[in-house]
Design a protein around this motif. Sequence first.
Motif, PDB file in Angstrom:
ATOM      1  N   UNK A   6       1.022  -1.322  -0.078  1.00 40.88           N
ATOM      2  CA  UNK A   6       0.050   0.139   0.204  1.00 40.88           C
ATOM      3  C   UNK A   6       0.939   1.306  -0.181  1.00 40.88           C
ATOM      4  N   UNK A   7       1.919   1.275   0.406  1.00 38.88           N
ATOM      5  CA  UNK A   7       2.975   2.464   0.369  1.00 38.88           C
ATOM      6  C   UNK A   7       3.427   2.532  -0.956  1.00 38.88           C
ATOM      7  N   UNK A   8       3.855   1.492  -1.848  1.00 37.94           N
ATOM      8  CA  UNK A   8       4.102   1.705  -3.306  1.00 37.94           C
ATOM      9  C   UNK A   8       2.985   2.238  -3.908  1.00 37.94           C
ATOM     10  N   UNK A   9       1.795   1.837  -3.710  1.00 35.01           N
ATOM     11  CA  UNK A   9       0.413   2.342  -4.264  1.00 35.01           C
ATOM     12  C   UNK A   9       0.377   3.613  -4.088  1.00 35.01           C
ATOM     13  N   UNK A  10       0.575   4.107  -2.598  1.00 30.86           N
ATOM     14  CA  UNK A  10       0.547   5.592  -2.387  1.00 30.86           C
ATOM     15  C   UNK A  10       1.492   6.365  -3.100  1.00 30.86           C
ATOM     16  N   UNK A  11       2.610   5.951  -3.078  1.00 27.68           N
ATOM     17  CA  UNK A  11       3.824   6.870  -3.926  1.00 27.68           C
ATOM     18  C   UNK A  11       3.432   6.724  -5.337  1.00 27.68           C
ATOM     19  N   UNK A  12       2.684   5.785  -6.028  1.00 25.09           N
ATOM     20  CA  UNK A  12       2.475   5.706  -7.420  1.00 25.09           C
ATOM     21  C   UNK A  12       0.844   6.399  -7.709  1.00 25.09           C
ATOM     22  N   UNK A  13       0.433   7.124  -6.667  1.00 22.05           N
ATOM     23  CA  UNK A  13      -0.683   7.841  -7.169  1.00 22.05           C
ATOM     24  C   UNK A  13      -0.354   8.917  -8.068  1.00 22.05           C
ATOM     25  N   UNK A  14      -1.172   9.088  -9.001  1.00 25.10           N
ATOM     26  CA  UNK A  14      -0.816  10.388 -10.180  1.00 25.10           C
ATOM     27  C   UNK A  14       0.033   9.842 -11.216  1.00 25.10           C
ATOM     28  N   UNK A  15       0.677   8.530 -11.159  1.00 20.25           N
ATOM     29  CA  UNK A  15       1.533   8.231 -11.945  1.00 20.25           C
ATOM     30  C   UNK A  15       1.182   7.060 -12.890  1.00 20.25           C
ATOM     31  N   UNK A  31      -2.676   5.853 -12.142  1.00 19.42           N
ATOM     32  CA  UNK A  31      -3.366   5.588 -10.972  1.00 19.42           C
ATOM     33  C   UNK A  31      -4.104   6.657 -10.104  1.00 19.42           C
ATOM     34  N   UNK A  32      -5.387   6.558 -10.197  1.00 25.02           N
ATOM     35  CA  UNK A  32      -6.207   7.580  -9.506  1.00 25.02           C
ATOM     36  C   UNK A  32      -6.513   7.494  -8.152  1.00 25.02           C
ATOM     37  N   UNK A  33      -6.686   6.222  -7.755  1.00 20.70           N
ATOM     38  CA  UNK A  33      -7.115   6.047  -6.456  1.00 20.70           C
ATOM     39  C   UNK A  33      -6.981   4.530  -6.087  1.00 20.70           C
ATOM     40  N   UNK A  34      -7.280   4.008  -4.956  1.00 19.15           N
ATOM     41  CA  UNK A  34      -6.981   2.566  -4.424  1.00 19.15           C
ATOM     42  C   UNK A  34      -7.563   2.488  -3.282  1.00 19.15           C
ATOM     43  N   UNK A  35      -7.992   1.294  -2.656  1.00 12.53           N
ATOM     44  CA  UNK A  35      -8.432   0.992  -1.235  1.00 12.53           C
ATOM     45  C   UNK A  35      -7.599  -0.080  -0.629  1.00 12.53           C
ATOM     46  N   UNK A  36      -7.863  -0.324   0.597  1.00 15.29           N
ATOM     47  CA  UNK A  36      -7.134  -1.684   1.422  1.00 15.29           C
ATOM     48  C   UNK A  36      -7.396  -2.665   0.845  1.00 15.29           C
ATOM     49  N   UNK A  37      -8.305  -2.998  -0.108  1.00 11.32           N
ATOM     50  CA  UNK A  37      -8.361  -4.412  -0.950  1.00 11.32           C
ATOM     51  C   UNK A  37      -7.811  -4.388  -2.070  1.00 11.32           C
ATOM     52  N   UNK A  38      -6.995  -3.295  -2.327  1.00 15.58           N
ATOM     53  CA  UNK A  38      -6.342  -3.040  -3.775  1.00 15.58           C
ATOM     54  C   UNK A  38      -7.337  -2.684  -4.993  1.00 15.58           C
ATOM     55  N   UNK A  41      -8.395   2.531  -9.352  1.00 12.48           N
ATOM     56  CA  UNK A  41      -8.932   3.313 -10.169  1.00 12.48           C
ATOM     57  C   UNK A  41      -7.927   3.904 -11.197  1.00 12.48           C
ATOM     58  N   UNK A  42      -8.042   3.607 -12.426  1.00  8.31           N
ATOM     59  CA  UNK A  42      -7.190   4.186 -13.404  1.00  8.31           C
ATOM     60  C   UNK A  42      -7.723   5.191 -14.296  1.00  8.31           C
ATOM     61  N   UNK A  43      -7.120   6.128 -14.420  1.00  7.79           N
ATOM     62  CA  UNK A  43      -7.622   6.980 -15.438  1.00  7.79           C
ATOM     63  C   UNK A  43      -6.998   6.925 -16.845  1.00  7.79           C
ATOM     64  N   UNK A  44      -7.563   7.231 -17.646  1.00  7.83           N
ATOM     65  CA  UNK A  44      -7.168   7.257 -19.364  1.00  7.83           C
ATOM     66  C   UNK A  44      -6.222   6.010 -19.608  1.00  7.83           C
ATOM     67  N   UNK A  45      -6.921   4.702 -19.298  1.00  2.90           N
ATOM     68  CA  UNK A  45      -6.360   3.522 -19.269  1.00  2.90           C
ATOM     69  C   UNK A  45      -6.652   2.880 -20.496  1.00  2.90           C
ATOM     70  N   UNK A  46      -5.411   2.175 -21.064  1.00  2.00           N
ATOM     71  CA  UNK A  46      -5.425   1.379 -22.415  1.00  2.00           C
ATOM     72  C   UNK A  46      -5.355  -0.288 -21.943  1.00  2.00           C
ATOM     73  N   UNK A  47      -5.794  -0.986 -22.766  1.00  2.00           N
ATOM     74  CA  UNK A  47      -5.991  -2.295 -22.522  1.00  2.00           C
ATOM     75  C   UNK A  47      -4.868  -2.872 -23.702  1.00  2.00           C
ATOM     76  N   UNK A  48      -3.817  -3.451 -23.455  1.00  2.00           N
ATOM     77  CA  UNK A  48      -3.124  -4.144 -24.370  1.00  2.00           C
ATOM     78  C   UNK A  48      -3.472  -5.400 -24.947  1.00  2.00           C
ATOM     79  N   UNK A  49      -3.914  -5.416 -26.001  1.00  2.00           N
ATOM     80  CA  UNK A  49      -4.474  -6.609 -26.718  1.00  2.00           C
ATOM     81  C   UNK A  49      -3.589  -7.676 -27.149  1.00  2.00           C
ATOM     82  N   UNK A  50      -3.633  -8.783 -26.014  1.00  2.00           N
ATOM     83  CA  UNK A  50      -2.685  -9.818 -26.138  1.00  2.00           C
ATOM     84  C   UNK A  50      -1.437  -9.766 -26.864  1.00  2.00           C
ATOM     85  N   UNK A  51      -0.577  -8.813 -26.156  1.00  2.00           N
ATOM     86  CA  UNK A  51       0.487  -8.334 -26.699  1.00  2.00           C
ATOM     87  C   UNK A  51       1.426  -8.461 -25.548  1.00  2.00           C
ATOM     88  N   UNK A  52       2.568  -8.615 -25.538  1.00  2.00           N
ATOM     89  CA  UNK A  52       3.663  -8.422 -24.470  1.00  2.00           C
ATOM     90  C   UNK A  52       3.892  -7.034 -24.204  1.00  2.00           C
TER      91      UNK A  52
END
Length: 78
Positions: A6-15, A31-38, A41-52
């Motif tokens: 959760x510390x790593x997520x906190x440091x990654x907010x906005x990244x 990363x726009x937000x998260x909670x204790x259950x992980x 919330x992602x902003x402007x997300x893209x989904x990589x279609x079957x690509x590494x």
Amino acid sequence: MSGRPLDVLEASLGERVTVRLKSGDEYVGELGGYDQHMNLVLEDATNAADSGEIEPATAESVEDTTIIRGDNVVSITP
């Protein structure tokens, strides 16, 4: 970057992060937000279609705000 998850997520907010799901899908977005259950919330997300690799030619645009349930998350890479 190291520490408790959760510390790593906190440091990654906005990244940009890459989130891998149990289904094998990967989402990249700000990363726009998260909670204790992980629940994430992602902003402007893209989904990589079957690509590494995340490239504009292989990325599928998703809605402005994407909510991912923490139970489905395998990894989060800042």
